[in-house]
Design a protein around this motif. Structure first.
Motif, PDB file in Angstrom:
ATOM      1  N   LYS A  89       0.832  -1.207   0.000  1.00 38.41           N
ATOM      2  CA  LYS A  89       0.000   0.000   0.000  1.00 38.41           C
ATOM      3  C   LYS A  89       0.864   1.254   0.000  1.00 38.41           C
ATOM      4  O   LYS A  89       0.542   2.253  -0.665  1.00 38.41           O
ATOM      5  N   LEU A  90       1.958   1.229   0.731  1.00 33.90           N
ATOM      6  CA  LEU A  90       2.854   2.385   0.783  1.00 33.90           C
ATOM      7  C   LEU A  90       3.369   2.718  -0.613  1.00 33.90           C
ATOM      8  O   LEU A  90       3.468   3.890  -0.985  1.00 33.90           O
ATOM      9  N   LYS A  91       3.699   1.696  -1.393  1.00 28.02           N
ATOM     10  CA  LYS A  91       4.186   1.933  -2.752  1.00 28.02           C
ATOM     11  C   LYS A  91       3.110   2.528  -3.636  1.00 28.02           C
ATOM     12  O   LYS A  91       3.387   3.364  -4.499  1.00 28.02           O
ATOM     13  N   LEU A  92       1.858   2.113  -3.440  1.00 23.95           N
ATOM     14  CA  LEU A  92       0.769   2.655  -4.244  1.00 23.95           C
ATOM     15  C   LEU A  92       0.482   4.115  -3.893  1.00 23.95           C
ATOM     16  O   LEU A  92       0.245   4.943  -4.776  1.00 23.95           O
ATOM     17  N   GLU A  93       0.502   4.441  -2.616  1.00 19.33           N
ATOM     18  CA  GLU A  93       0.112   5.781  -2.195  1.00 19.33           C
ATOM     19  C   GLU A  93       1.260   6.790  -2.167  1.00 19.33           C
ATOM     20  O   GLU A  93       1.028   7.983  -2.370  1.00 19.33           O
ATOM     21  N   TYR A  94       2.474   6.322  -1.923  1.00 18.30           N
ATOM     22  CA  TYR A  94       3.591   7.257  -1.763  1.00 18.30           C
ATOM     23  C   TYR A  94       4.814   6.888  -2.606  1.00 18.30           C
ATOM     24  O   TYR A  94       5.886   7.451  -2.407  1.00 18.30           O
ATOM     25  N   GLY A  95       4.657   5.964  -3.525  1.00 12.07           N
ATOM     26  CA  GLY A  95       5.801   5.492  -4.306  1.00 12.07           C
ATOM     27  C   GLY A  95       6.517   6.577  -5.084  1.00 12.07           C
ATOM     28  O   GLY A  95       7.706   6.435  -5.407  1.00 12.07           O
ATOM     29  N   ALA A  96       5.843   7.674  -5.380  1.00 11.32           N
ATOM     30  CA  ALA A  96       6.477   8.768  -6.106  1.00 11.32           C
ATOM     31  C   ALA A  96       7.519   9.494  -5.263  1.00 11.32           C
ATOM     32  O   ALA A  96       8.371  10.205  -5.804  1.00 11.32           O
ATOM     33  N   TYR A  97       7.479   9.283  -3.945  1.00 13.71           N
ATOM     34  CA  TYR A  97       8.361  10.030  -3.048  1.00 13.71           C
ATOM     35  C   TYR A  97       9.579   9.231  -2.578  1.00 13.71           C
ATOM     36  O   TYR A  97      10.516   9.817  -2.040  1.00 13.71           O
TER      37      TYR A  97
ATOM     38  N   VAL B  59       4.584  15.655   1.817  1.00 10.35           N
ATOM     39  CA  VAL B  59       4.155  14.487   1.050  1.00 10.35           C
ATOM     40  C   VAL B  59       2.634  14.434   0.999  1.00 10.35           C
ATOM     41  O   VAL B  59       1.954  14.768   1.968  1.00 10.35           O
ATOM     42  N   GLU B  60       2.111  14.039  -0.145  1.00 10.44           N
ATOM     43  CA  GLU B  60       0.676  13.919  -0.322  1.00 10.44           C
ATOM     44  C   GLU B  60       0.331  12.504  -0.764  1.00 10.44           C
ATOM     45  O   GLU B  60       1.013  11.914  -1.601  1.00 10.44           O
ATOM     46  N   LYS B  61      -0.721  11.984  -0.191  1.00  8.26           N
ATOM     47  CA  LYS B  61      -1.188  10.651  -0.545  1.00  8.26           C
ATOM     48  C   LYS B  61      -1.721  10.684  -1.975  1.00  8.26           C
ATOM     49  O   LYS B  61      -2.601  11.481  -2.302  1.00  8.26           O
ATOM     50  N   LEU B  62      -1.187   9.817  -2.817  1.00 11.78           N
ATOM     51  CA  LEU B  62      -1.606   9.789  -4.207  1.00 11.78           C
ATOM     52  C   LEU B  62      -2.775   8.818  -4.385  1.00 11.78           C
ATOM     53  O   LEU B  62      -2.759   7.720  -3.837  1.00 11.78           O
ATOM     54  N   PRO B  63      -3.770   9.204  -5.150  1.00  9.41           N
ATOM     55  CA  PRO B  63      -4.904   8.298  -5.371  1.00  9.41           C
ATOM     56  C   PRO B  63      -4.493   7.135  -6.276  1.00  9.41           C
ATOM     57  O   PRO B  63      -3.608   7.269  -7.122  1.00  9.41           O
ATOM     58  N   TYR B  64      -5.134   5.998  -6.075  1.00 10.64           N
ATOM     59  CA  TYR B  64      -4.915   4.852  -6.957  1.00 10.64           C
ATOM     60  C   TYR B  64      -6.216   4.086  -7.096  1.00 10.64           C
ATOM     61  O   TYR B  64      -7.122   4.204  -6.264  1.00 10.64           O
ATOM     62  N   LEU B  65      -6.313   3.300  -8.153  1.00 10.79           N
ATOM     63  CA  LEU B  65      -7.524   2.543  -8.422  1.00 10.79           C
ATOM     64  C   LEU B  65      -7.625   1.377  -7.447  1.00 10.79           C
ATOM     65  O   LEU B  65      -6.697   0.588  -7.307  1.00 10.79           O
ATOM     66  N   LYS B  66      -8.768   1.261  -6.798  1.00  8.19           N
ATOM     67  CA  LYS B  66      -8.944   0.249  -5.752  1.00  8.19           C
ATOM     68  C   LYS B  66      -9.858  -0.899  -6.178  1.00  8.19           C
ATOM     69  O   LYS B  66     -10.183  -1.756  -5.355  1.00  8.19           O
ATOM     70  N   ASP B  67     -10.290  -0.922  -7.436  1.00  2.86           N
ATOM     71  CA  ASP B  67     -11.104  -2.037  -7.888  1.00  2.86           C
ATOM     72  C   ASP B  67     -10.232  -3.283  -8.010  1.00  2.86           C
ATOM     73  O   ASP B  67      -9.010  -3.200  -8.178  1.00  2.86           O
ATOM     74  N   TRP B  68     -10.858  -4.444  -7.940  1.00  4.19           N
ATOM     75  CA  TRP B  68     -10.105  -5.694  -7.875  1.00  4.19           C
ATOM     76  C   TRP B  68      -9.215  -5.911  -9.087  1.00  4.19           C
ATOM     77  O   TRP B  68      -8.070  -6.381  -8.966  1.00  4.19           O
ATOM     78  N   LYS B  69      -9.717  -5.553 -10.279  1.00  9.52           N
ATOM     79  CA  LYS B  69      -8.949  -5.806 -11.491  1.00  9.52           C
ATOM     80  C   LYS B  69      -7.675  -4.965 -11.522  1.00  9.52           C
ATOM     81  O   LYS B  69      -6.585  -5.458 -11.859  1.00  9.52           O
ATOM     82  N   SER B  70      -7.782  -3.707 -11.145  1.00  7.57           N
ATOM     83  CA  SER B  70      -6.602  -2.827 -11.122  1.00  7.57           C
ATOM     84  C   SER B  70      -5.583  -3.303 -10.099  1.00  7.57           C
ATOM     85  O   SER B  70      -4.371  -3.278 -10.356  1.00  7.57           O
ATOM     86  N   LEU B  71      -6.053  -3.734  -8.941  1.00  8.61           N
ATOM     87  CA  LEU B  71      -5.132  -4.193  -7.903  1.00  8.61           C
ATOM     88  C   LEU B  71      -4.405  -5.463  -8.330  1.00  8.61           C
ATOM     89  O   LEU B  71      -3.200  -5.606  -8.112  1.00  8.61           O
TER      90      LEU B  71
END
Length: 335
Positions: free
Chosen positions: A92-100, A273-285
Motif C-alpha cells: 500500500k505504501l508503494k501505491l500511495e507514496y511510491g512517487a516520493y 508528502v501527499e497521498k496519491l490516489p490509486y484505483l482500488k477495484d479488484w482488477k486494477s489491484l
C-alpha cells in the motif's frame, strides 16, 4: 555445473554471525534463550530479532542514482515471517507514496545454519508450530510444515540468489523475492534448492543460468556486504526499515507496525508528502500485484477483512481468479 551452492568455507570466514530470536505468544522464554534462537520471531514486537545492542545506527546515503526525496533501506530475509507479515503495508505504501521514495533491499542473514541448540529450538521441525502460530497473528497464510517435510538448512542460499537477481534487474529482483517467499511460506518448497530458485527466476523473467553463475561468484560478495552493513548500522532484527532524506535526517521503523507508522516516517522526513490516489477495484489491484492474500486485498482496497475474502471467493466462482488454499489461509491469483 553443480546444482547446489558451496557456502561453508566463506560462511566460516564471515566476521559476523546473525540470528533471529523471538518468543511465541504462548511460551515465555528467558533472555538468555532468546539471544540464541533464530526463527522464533516475536509477534508482540513484530520482529525477528538478533542478539546484541538494541540501539540502531545510522548511515549517510550516497547513492548517485537517487532521484526521489526519500531513500528506504530495508533489512529483510527470504524466510522472515515478520517480513512476510508487513507485505500488505509495504504494498500500500508503494501505491500511495511510491512517487516520493525508493527502497533498497538488504539481506540480513536470518539463519546461517543449524549449529546451535537452545531454548527448545535445536532442529528445523521445532520451527513448524511457531510458523503456524504467527500465520494467525499476522493474518498472512503460512504453512509451517515445510520444516517437517523439506526443511531449509540455511537462509543464505536464497539471500544470495536475491543479490544475484539484483545484479540483473532490481524490479525483477523484487518479484523474485515475492515468488520465493510464496514458495516457502505457502507451497512448502525448500528454497535453498536450485530447482526452485531457477523456477522463480524464470517466472519473473530473469536469466536463470546467469543467476547461477552470479550466485557462485559476485553475489556472495554482495551478500557479505549486506551482512557487514547490517552490523555497522546495528540492525537487531527484521524487518528494519531506515527512512532517510537528502538532509541526512532519519526515521526507523522496526518490526511489523500498522500502516500509519510507515506514513509517519515519510511525513516526518518530508512534511509536504501527499497521498496519491490509486484505483482500488479488484482488477486494477491484481494487475499491479498478480497475487494477493485476503489481508493484502483488504488493506489495498480498503475493504473490511471478512468482506474482502468473501468477494475474492466470488471472483473465483466467477472464473476471474484462481485460489491456492493451505491449512492457514489462502492466496488469490489473477487468471
Amino acid at each position: 555445473m553443480a546444482k547446489s551452492f558451496n557456502f561453508l568455507t566463506w560462511i566460516l570466514m564471515l566476521l559476523i554471525s546473525v540470528a533471529c530470536q523471538g518468543q511465541s505468544k504462548t511460551e515465555a522464554m528467558s533472555k538468555e534463550e532468546l539471544a540464541k534462537n533464530p526463527l522464533l520471531c516475536d509477534p508482540q514486537t513484530g520482529a525477528c530479532e538478533v542478539p546484541g545492542d538494541s540501539a540502531h545506527g545510522s548511515v549517510m546515503l550516497t547513492d548517485k542514482t537517487q532521484d526521489k526525496a526519500i531513500k528506504i533501506i530495508y533489512f529483510t530475509d527470504p524466510i522472515c515471517s515478520s517480513c512476510w507479515g508487513i507485505e500488505p503495508q509495504l504494498r500500500k505504501l508503494k501505491l500511495e507514496y511510491g512517487a516520493y521514495f525508493e527502497i533498497e533491499y538488504r539481506m540480513g542473514g536470518l539463519l546461517p545454519d543449524w549449529s546451535y541448540n537452545s531454548g527448545g529450538i535445536s532442529k528445523p521441525s521445532d520451527v513448524a508450530h511457531h510458523w503456524d502460530e504467527v500465520s494467525g497473528y499476522y493474518d498472512m497464510p503460512i504453512d509451517g510444515d515445510v520444516w517437517l517435510e523439506d526443511p531449509l538448512p540455511s537462509s543464505y542460499p536464497p539471500s544470495i540468489a536475491y543479490k544475484a537477481a539484483q545484479m540483473q534487474d532490481s524490479e525483477k529482483a523484487f518479484w523474485f523475492m515475492r515468488e520465493i517467499r510464496e514458495m516457502v511460506f505457502l507451497q512448502k518448497k525448500n528454497i535453498t534448492k536450485w530447482e526452485h530458485l531457477a523456477a522463480a527466476a524464470k517466472k519473473v523473467g530473469l536469466d536463470s543460468e546467469q543467476l547461477r553463475v552470479d550466485c557462485e561468484n559476485e553475489a556472495q560478495n554482495r551478500f557479505k556486504e549486506d551482512l557487514l552493513l547490517g552490523q555497522q548500522m546495528r540492525v537487531r532484527g527484521f524487518p528494519t526499515l531506515f527512512f532517510s532524506n537528502d538532509q541526512g535526517q532519519q526515521q526507523i521503523v522496526y518490526g511489523s507496525k500498522p500502516y500509519s507508522a510507515y506514513e509517519k516516517a515519510l511525513s516526518d522526513l518530508q512534511p509536504d508528502v501527499e497521498k496519491l490516489p490509486y484505483l482500488k477495484d479488484w482488477k486494477s489491484l491484481f494487475q499491479k500485484y498478480p497475487s494477493l492474500t485476503a489481508r493484502e486485498y483488504a488493506e489495498l482496497s480498503e475493504t473490511p477483512r471478512d468482506k474482502a475474502e468473501a468477494f475474492l471467493n466470488q471472483l473465483v466462482e466467477a472464473g476471474k481468479l484462481e485460489r491456492l488454499t493451505i491449512k492457514n489461509g489462502s492466496i488469490w491469483y489473477l487468471k
